[in-house]
Write an enzyme that holds these catalytic residues in place. Structure first.
Site, short mmCIF file in Angstrom:
data_model
loop_
_atom_site.label_atom_id
_atom_site.label_comp_id
_atom_site.label_asym_id
_atom_site.label_seq_id
_atom_site.Cartn_x
_atom_site.Cartn_y
_atom_site.Cartn_z
N ASP A 1 0.81 -1.23 0.00
CA ASP A 1 0.00 0.00 0.00
C ASP A 1 0.84 1.27 0.00
OD1 ASP A 1 -2.26 -1.50 -0.04
OD2 ASP A 1 -2.67 -1.35 2.11
N GLY B 1 -0.62 14.13 -3.07
CA GLY B 1 -2.08 14.00 -3.07
C GLY B 1 -2.47 12.79 -3.89
N SER C 1 4.85 12.42 -4.45
CA SER C 1 3.41 12.68 -4.62
C SER C 1 2.89 13.42 -3.40
CB SER C 1 2.63 11.40 -4.90
OG SER C 1 2.11 10.88 -3.71
N ASN D 1 -4.75 -10.36 -4.14
CA ASN D 1 -4.54 -9.70 -2.84
C ASN D 1 -4.12 -8.23 -2.99
OD1 ASN D 1 -2.11 -10.58 -3.92
ND2 ASN D 1 -1.19 -11.16 -1.97
N LYS E 1 -0.28 4.30 -8.22
CA LYS E 1 -0.20 5.71 -8.60
C LYS E 1 1.10 6.00 -9.35
CE LYS E 1 0.00 8.34 -4.91
NZ LYS E 1 -0.61 9.10 -3.81
N HIS F 1 -4.43 -1.66 -6.06
CA HIS F 1 -3.70 -0.48 -6.50
C HIS F 1 -4.68 0.57 -6.99
CE1 HIS F 1 -0.14 -3.43 -7.34
NE2 HIS F 1 -0.40 -3.28 -6.06
N THR G 1 3.58 -12.38 2.75
CA THR G 1 2.70 -12.97 1.75
C THR G 1 3.40 -14.19 1.14
OG1 THR G 1 1.32 -12.48 -0.17
CG2 THR G 1 3.50 -11.46 -0.15
P1 IMO Z 1 -0.63 -4.08 -2.40
O1 IMO Z 1 -0.11 -4.65 -3.70
C1 IMO Z 1 -0.74 -4.40 1.98
C2 IMO Z 1 -0.56 -8.51 3.60
C3 IMO Z 1 -1.77 -8.99 4.34
C4 IMO Z 1 -1.13 -9.95 5.32
C5 IMO Z 1 -0.02 -10.61 4.49
C6 IMO Z 1 -0.43 -11.94 3.89
O2 IMO Z 1 -1.94 -3.41 -2.52
O3 IMO Z 1 0.41 -3.21 -1.77
P2 IMO Z 1 -1.94 -12.64 1.82
O4 IMO Z 1 -3.38 -12.41 1.52
O5 IMO Z 1 -1.02 -12.08 0.79
O6 IMO Z 1 -1.64 -14.07 2.12
O7 IMO Z 1 -1.66 -11.84 3.20
O8 IMO Z 1 0.26 -9.67 3.45
N1 IMO Z 1 -0.82 -8.00 2.23
C7 IMO Z 1 -0.83 -6.70 1.89
N2 IMO Z 1 -0.71 -5.58 2.64
N3 IMO Z 1 -0.85 -4.31 0.64
C8 IMO Z 1 -0.94 -5.41 -0.13
O9 IMO Z 1 -0.91 -5.36 -1.48
C9 IMO Z 1 -0.98 -6.67 0.49
N4 IMO Z 1 -1.09 -7.95 0.04
C10 IMO Z 1 -0.97 -8.74 1.09
O10 IMO Z 1 -2.39 -7.92 5.00
O11 IMO Z 1 -0.47 -9.25 6.35
MG MG Z 2 -2.61 -1.52 -2.10
#
Ligand code: IMO
Ligand code: MG
Length: 426
Positions: A13, A413, A411, A38, A18, A41, A238
Site C-alpha cells: 500500500d 495528493g 506525490s 490480494n 499511482k 492499486h 505474503t
Molecule cells: P498491495 O499490492 C498491503 C498482507 C496482508 C497480510 C499478508 C499476507 O496493494 O500493496 P496474503 O493475503 O497475501 O496471504 O496476506 O500480506 N498483504 C498486503 N498488505 N498491501 C498489499 O498489497 C498486500 N497484500 C498482502 O495484510 O499481512
Molecule cells: Mg494496495
C-alpha cells in the site's frame, strides 16, 4: 530504452499503482509480475478513482500493452469482473491485455481454505487478505496447481485436472473432496473463457522481443519488500516474492535487461495486519496519521496500523532491491505536524542497532528517533522541488542521505496531477 521495475519498499500500500500510472505516460508496455488478487492499486485521474487488483495499473493510459506475466496468480472471476468494469467505465479493450500461459490460477477452494484457516487460527491468524494466496502457492509448489491455459481448456478441467491433483492430496484438494465443492462448471466458466482465452500467450517471448526492439517496458510489482516470503518479517508475509529480483522470474526477462529499479515508499509507515511494525504509534499521533492519510483497509472503515518513517527498514529494502531511485508518496499527510519523527536506529538494553537486528520480530526493539521540524503548510499544490516548503525539502534530503539513493518522484495528493519528478523525467 529503459526497462524499469517498480516495487514497494515497505509493507504494501505504498502507492505503487499511482506511480505506475504516472510513469506509464512514457512507456509502451506495463507488465505485472507478482502477487495476485490480494493487491489493491488505486489510481485517481481528475478526481475519479479506479482500483486495480490484477489488471496492471497502466490501463488508464491509452495505447499501452498490458501484461499479466507468468509470475502473477490469476483469480479468473475477479479478473473478468475487473476487465468488464474497465470496459464499462473507461472503454477498455481486452485486446490490450496479454496473460502469461504459465500463470497459476487461484481456485475457489484456495480462497475457501485461506479464510477457513484464518478463522480457525483466531488470535494467531496472519491477517491475510483472505484471497487464497497461501493455498494457491502451496498447490503450485506441490505441482498441483492449474495454469491459466489449462484452466481455460474444458477438456483439461474435466479430465487432466483430476489426474493432476490426484498425484497427491494437498489440503486445498482435501477440502474440495470433503465439502464436495464445485471447482468446475461449464456455465460458470463460459464468460470467463470467452473474456480471457484470446489473451493467453507466451508473454516471456513478447516481453523479451519488446525490449529487444527498443520498447520502453515497465514491470509492476505488488505488495512490499517487508512482506516478501524470504526477506520480509516471516511468517507475517505474503506467499510471493515481492523484491525487484522477482521481476525476472515473474516475467521470464533476465536480470541484464533491467536498467532501473524504482522503490515506492510512503512518507510514513502503514501495515494492514499482524507482524512487526517497529515505529508503530498510538494515541493522537495514530489518529492524525490515520485520518490525514485516510489509512483504512480497502472498502472498510477498519484503520490500518500506522507509524513514523522507519529508515532502518527502508535502507534494508533499498539494498535488497538495488534501488536506483525512490518515489516518495503521501508527503502531504505530514503537512500538519509540528515535528516529524524518523527512526534512524533501534535500541535494546542500551545497545543501539543501526542495521536490522536478525531477531527483530522475536524480541522487542525500541525505535531511536531523529526529530525533524515540520513545515506546517500545505504542499498539495507543489509540482516541483522548488514549490516544496524548505522543511519538506530537508525531510527528503535527510531520507536520501540516510538510505543513499535519490528521491526522484514525489506525490502530494491522490490525483495523478499531484505526482511530479523532482528533476529530469528520465
Ligand atoms: P498491495 O499490492 C498491503 C498482507 C496482508 C497480510 C499478508 C499476507 O496493494 O500493496 P496474503 O493475503 O497475501 O496471504 O496476506 O500480506 N498483504 C498486503 N498488505 N498491501 C498489499 O498489497 C498486500 N497484500 C498482502 O495484510 O499481512
Ligand atoms: Mg494496495
Amino acid at each position: 530504452m529503459p526497462t524499469t521495475v517498480i516495487i514497494g519498499l515497505q509493507w504494501g500500500d505504498e502507492g505503487k499503482g499511482k506511480i505506475v500510472d504516472f510513469m506509464a505516460a512514457q512507456v509502451d508496455v506495463v507488465a505485472r509480475f507478482s502477487g495476485g488478487v490480494n493487491a489493491c492499486h488505486t489510481v485517481v485521474v481528475d478526481g475519479t478513482e479506479t482500483r486495480f487488483s490484477l489488471v496492471p495499473s497502466g490501463a488508464l493510459r491509452p495505447g499501452i500493452t498490458l501484461v499479466l506475466a507468468d509470475g502473477v496468480m490469476i483469480e479468473p472471476f475477479n479478473l473478468t469482473r475487473e476487465i468488464n468494469r474497465l470496459r464499462d467505465n473507461h472503454g477498455f479493450d481486452v485486446k490490450r491485455l496479454l496473460i502469461g500461459r504459465n500463470a497459476i490460477v487461484t481456485m475457489p477452494y484456495h480462497i475457501r481454505l485461506d479464510q477457513a484457516c484464518e478463522k480457525e487460527a483466531g488470535q494467531y491468524a496472519i491477517g491475510t487478505t483472505g484471497w487464497g494466496i497461501g493455498p494457491t502457492r502451496v498447490d503450485h509448489v506441490a505441482r498441483q496447481g492449474v495454469r491459466i491455459f489449462e484452466y481455460l481448456n474444458p477438456d483439461f478441467m474435466k479430465e487432466g485436472m483430476l489426474a493432476r491433483v490426484r498425484q497427491g492430496l494437498t489440503p486445498a484438494w482435501l477440502l474440495v473432496r470433503m465439502l464436495g465443492m464445485l471447482y468446475y462448471s461449464e456455465e460458470i466458466y463460459d464468460e470467463i473463457r470467452e473474456t480471457l482465452s484470446g489473451c493467453i500467450t507466451d508473454t516471456a517471448s513478447f516481453l523479451n522481443k519488446a525490449i529487444d526492439s527498443g520498447q520502453h517496458v515497465l514491470f509492476e510489482g505488488a505488495q512490499g519488500t517487508l512482506l516478501d516470503l524470504v526477506y520480509g518479517f516471516y511468517p507475517y508475509v505474503t506467499s510471493s516474492h515481492t523484491l525487484a529480483g522477482s521481476a525476472c522470474i515473474g516475467t521470464g526477462v533476465g536480470p541484464t535487461k533491467i536498467t532501473a529499479v524504482v522503490g515506492v515508499a510512503k512518507a510514513y509507515s502503514t501495515r494492514v495486519s499482524r507482524g512487526p511494525l517497529p515505529t508503530e504509534v498510538s494515541g493522537d499521533e495514530r489518529s492524525s496519521l490515520v485520518e490525514l492519510g485516510q489509512e483504512f483497509r480497502h472498502t472498510t472503515d477498519i484503520p490500518l496500523r500506522v507509524g513514523w518513517l522507519d529508515l532502518v527498514t527502508l535502507r534494508y529494502a533499498v539494498r535488497l532491491n538495488t534501488i536506483s531511485s525512490i518515489a516518495l508518496t503521501k508527503l502531504d499527510v505530514l503537512d500538519a505536524f509540528d515535528e516529524i519523527k524518523v527512526c534512524v536506529a533501534y535500541k535494546r538494553k542500551e545497545q543501539v542497532y543501526t542495521d536490522l537486528p536478525p531477531d527483530l520480530g522475536c524480541v522487542e526493539y525500541e525505535p531511536v528517533y531523529e526529530i525533524l521540524k515540520g513545515w506546517k503548510s500545505s504542499c498539495t499544490e507543489a509540482r516541483g522541488h522548488a514549490d516544496l516548503p524548505p522543511q519538506a525539502q530537508a525531510y527528503l534530503h535527510f531520507i536520501e542521505g540516510f538510505v543513499g539513493v535519490p528521491i526522484r518522484i514525489v506525490s502530494v495528493g491522490r490525483d495523478r496531477s499531484q505526482t511530479f519528478y523532482l528533476g529530469d523525467e528520465t
